[in-house]
Design a protein around this motif. Structure first.
Motif, PDB file in Angstrom:
ATOM      1  N   ASN A  24      18.121  17.678  56.598  1.00 29.42           N
ATOM      2  CA  ASN A  24      17.833  16.774  55.480  1.00 29.42           C
ATOM      3  C   ASN A  24      18.170  17.397  54.131  1.00 29.42           C
ATOM      4  O   ASN A  24      18.537  16.698  53.185  1.00 29.42           O
ATOM      5  CB  ASN A  24      16.354  16.358  55.503  1.00 29.42           C
ATOM      6  N   TYR A  25      18.059  18.726  54.026  1.00 31.08           N
ATOM      7  CA  TYR A  25      18.355  19.418  52.772  1.00 31.08           C
ATOM      8  C   TYR A  25      19.858  19.641  52.582  1.00 31.08           C
ATOM      9  O   TYR A  25      20.292  20.075  51.519  1.00 31.08           O
ATOM     10  CB  TYR A  25      17.642  20.779  52.725  1.00 31.08           C
ATOM     11  N   GLN A  26      20.640  19.342  53.633  1.00 29.01           N
ATOM     12  CA  GLN A  26      22.079  19.579  53.585  1.00 29.01           C
ATOM     13  C   GLN A  26      22.875  18.353  53.150  1.00 29.01           C
ATOM     14  O   GLN A  26      23.992  18.474  52.665  1.00 29.01           O
ATOM     15  CB  GLN A  26      22.572  20.035  54.964  1.00 29.01           C
ATOM     16  N   ILE A  27      22.327  17.172  53.346  1.00 32.09           N
ATOM     17  CA  ILE A  27      23.118  15.953  53.132  1.00 32.09           C
ATOM     18  C   ILE A  27      22.619  15.118  51.958  1.00 32.09           C
ATOM     19  O   ILE A  27      22.943  13.944  51.840  1.00 32.09           O
ATOM     20  CB  ILE A  27      23.129  15.083  54.410  1.00 32.09           C
ATOM     21  N   GLU A 214      16.966  25.146  48.070  1.00 35.94           N
ATOM     22  CA  GLU A 214      16.786  24.333  49.268  1.00 35.94           C
ATOM     23  C   GLU A 214      18.061  24.300  50.107  1.00 35.94           C
ATOM     24  O   GLU A 214      18.016  24.468  51.333  1.00 35.94           O
ATOM     25  CB  GLU A 214      16.374  22.900  48.892  1.00 35.94           C
ATOM     26  N   PHE A 215      19.197  24.115  49.439  1.00 32.42           N
ATOM     27  CA  PHE A 215      20.462  24.015  50.168  1.00 32.42           C
ATOM     28  C   PHE A 215      20.843  25.362  50.783  1.00 32.42           C
ATOM     29  O   PHE A 215      21.233  25.431  51.948  1.00 32.42           O
ATOM     30  CB  PHE A 215      21.583  23.537  49.239  1.00 32.42           C
ATOM     31  N   MET A 216      20.738  26.425  50.011  1.00 34.61           N
ATOM     32  CA  MET A 216      21.160  27.744  50.476  1.00 34.61           C
ATOM     33  C   MET A 216      20.275  28.243  51.626  1.00 34.61           C
ATOM     34  O   MET A 216      20.782  28.770  52.620  1.00 34.61           O
ATOM     35  CB  MET A 216      21.123  28.736  49.318  1.00 34.61           C
ATOM     36  N   ILE A 217      18.958  28.087  51.495  1.00 31.78           N
ATOM     37  CA  ILE A 217      18.044  28.549  52.533  1.00 31.78           C
ATOM     38  C   ILE A 217      18.226  27.738  53.814  1.00 31.78           C
ATOM     39  O   ILE A 217      18.272  28.294  54.919  1.00 31.78           O
ATOM     40  CB  ILE A 217      16.577  28.470  52.054  1.00 31.78           C
ATOM     41  N   SER A 218      18.353  26.406  53.662  1.00 31.36           N
ATOM     42  CA  SER A 218      18.538  25.559  54.844  1.00 31.36           C
ATOM     43  C   SER A 218      19.882  25.844  55.511  1.00 31.36           C
ATOM     44  O   SER A 218      19.978  25.856  56.744  1.00 31.36           O
ATOM     45  CB  SER A 218      18.427  24.079  54.470  1.00 31.36           C
ATOM     46  N   LEU A 219      20.928  26.109  54.718  1.00 31.52           N
ATOM     47  CA  LEU A 219      22.238  26.436  55.283  1.00 31.52           C
ATOM     48  C   LEU A 219      22.170  27.754  56.053  1.00 31.52           C
ATOM     49  O   LEU A 219      22.707  27.863  57.164  1.00 31.52           O
ATOM     50  CB  LEU A 219      23.285  26.525  54.178  1.00 31.52           C
ATOM     51  N   LEU A 220      21.504  28.748  55.469  1.00 25.98           N
ATOM     52  CA  LEU A 220      21.360  30.045  56.129  1.00 25.98           C
ATOM     53  C   LEU A 220      20.621  29.892  57.458  1.00 25.98           C
ATOM     54  O   LEU A 220      21.025  30.466  58.477  1.00 25.98           O
ATOM     55  CB  LEU A 220      20.610  31.019  55.213  1.00 25.98           C
TER      56      LEU A 220
END
Length: 271
Positions: A24-27, A214-220
């Motif tokens: 959800n944090y990616q899109i 949010e994006f960086m942590i969720s991507l990692l």
């Protein structure tokens, strides 16, 4: 053997179950195509590094790259894009229900393509698994607006399941020839990354990379746990017990997603 299989199941279920929450944090601002491309680009780097670290070969003849490309299409790009778009259109629960059809597809395709034994107990187990997911998300079905857009989102999830199932069968066939999971996945993922990027460009999606926490942590998290570790575990399951049984992990994964939703998104359990 049984302990290792249970361990691989647990790893796969926990990783893919938590992926719903972090996706959800990616899109939110980045398109599905570019989000999938980033995810598999960074994961492929991890797999190539592991291959080099342990002295595995990373150069293969053209015939192998054809297989890697097909894996990139089926396992590491198009089906993920379809899932991301499905989640964006309908609730993730409905996407999980549609994608759970991969259990039946794996059983049928492994019989048709790989000539695996048709085990009725696996079919019965798959039926009860899908029925269980339907019951879990029954409230979402009752309240759903049956518009064409919602139907399209649900069909996207089923299409994603079919594409992923074909990728599972291809992976099982290729691994039975004694090929390594890590190097195969590394090349498949880099092809998947390129394919996703091309689809994004063709669709006119802007190249955006978000640098928010949010994006960086969720991507990692998605790269390390939900992709690198998860695909190693899942493809190892396919190698050990076949794609038709490995797909059971897709039934339990939504339960993990619901527990996280209960803890962090105020999800309320129904009877």
């Amino acid at each position: 053997m049984k302990i290792s299989i249970i361990f691989l199941y647990i790893v796969t279920i926990l990783s893919w179950g938590s992926a719903f929450f972090f996706t959800n944090y990616q899109i939110s601002t980045v398109s599905a195509e570019w989000s999938v491309s980033y995810r598999f680009f960074f994961t492929s780097i991890i797999f190539f590094f592991i291959s080099l670290l342990f002295g595995k070969k990373i150069f293969f003849p053209l015939k192998d790259h054809i297989i890697f490309f097909m894996l990139g299409v089926l396992l590491f790009s198009i089906h993920f894009i379809a899932v991301y778009h499905s989640i964006g259109i309908i609730k993730s629960g409905l996407t999980a229900v549609g994608f759970s059809s991969i259990l039946i597809m794996n059983v049928l395709l492994s019989k048709i393509i790989l000539k695996n034994q048709f085990e009725i107990i696996v079919v019965i187990g798959s039926f009860f698994g899908i029925t269980g997911i339907l019951l879990i998300f029954l409230p979402e079905f009752i309240d759903i607006d049956t518009s064409l857009l919602i139907i399209f989102g649900f069909l996207l999830a089923i299409a994603a399941a079919l594409i992923a199932s074909l990728g599972n069968i291809l992976s099982e066939w290729y691994q039975k020839k004694g090929n390594s999971i890590v190097e195969t996945s590394a090349w498949g993922m880099i092809y998947g990354c390129i394919i996703s990027a091309i689809i994004g460009i063709v669709r006119g999606e802007k190249i955006i990379f978000e640098f928010s926490n949010e994006f960086m942590i969720s991507l990692l998290y998605l790269v390390v746990f939900c992709t690198a570790i998860a695909f190693w575990a899942y493809l190892s399951l396919i190698k050990k017990i076949g794609s038709h049984k490995a797909a059971y992990a897709w039934v339990a994964a939504p339960l993990v997603a619901l527990i996280l939703s209960y803890l962090f998104e105020s999800y309320e359990w129904s009877i």
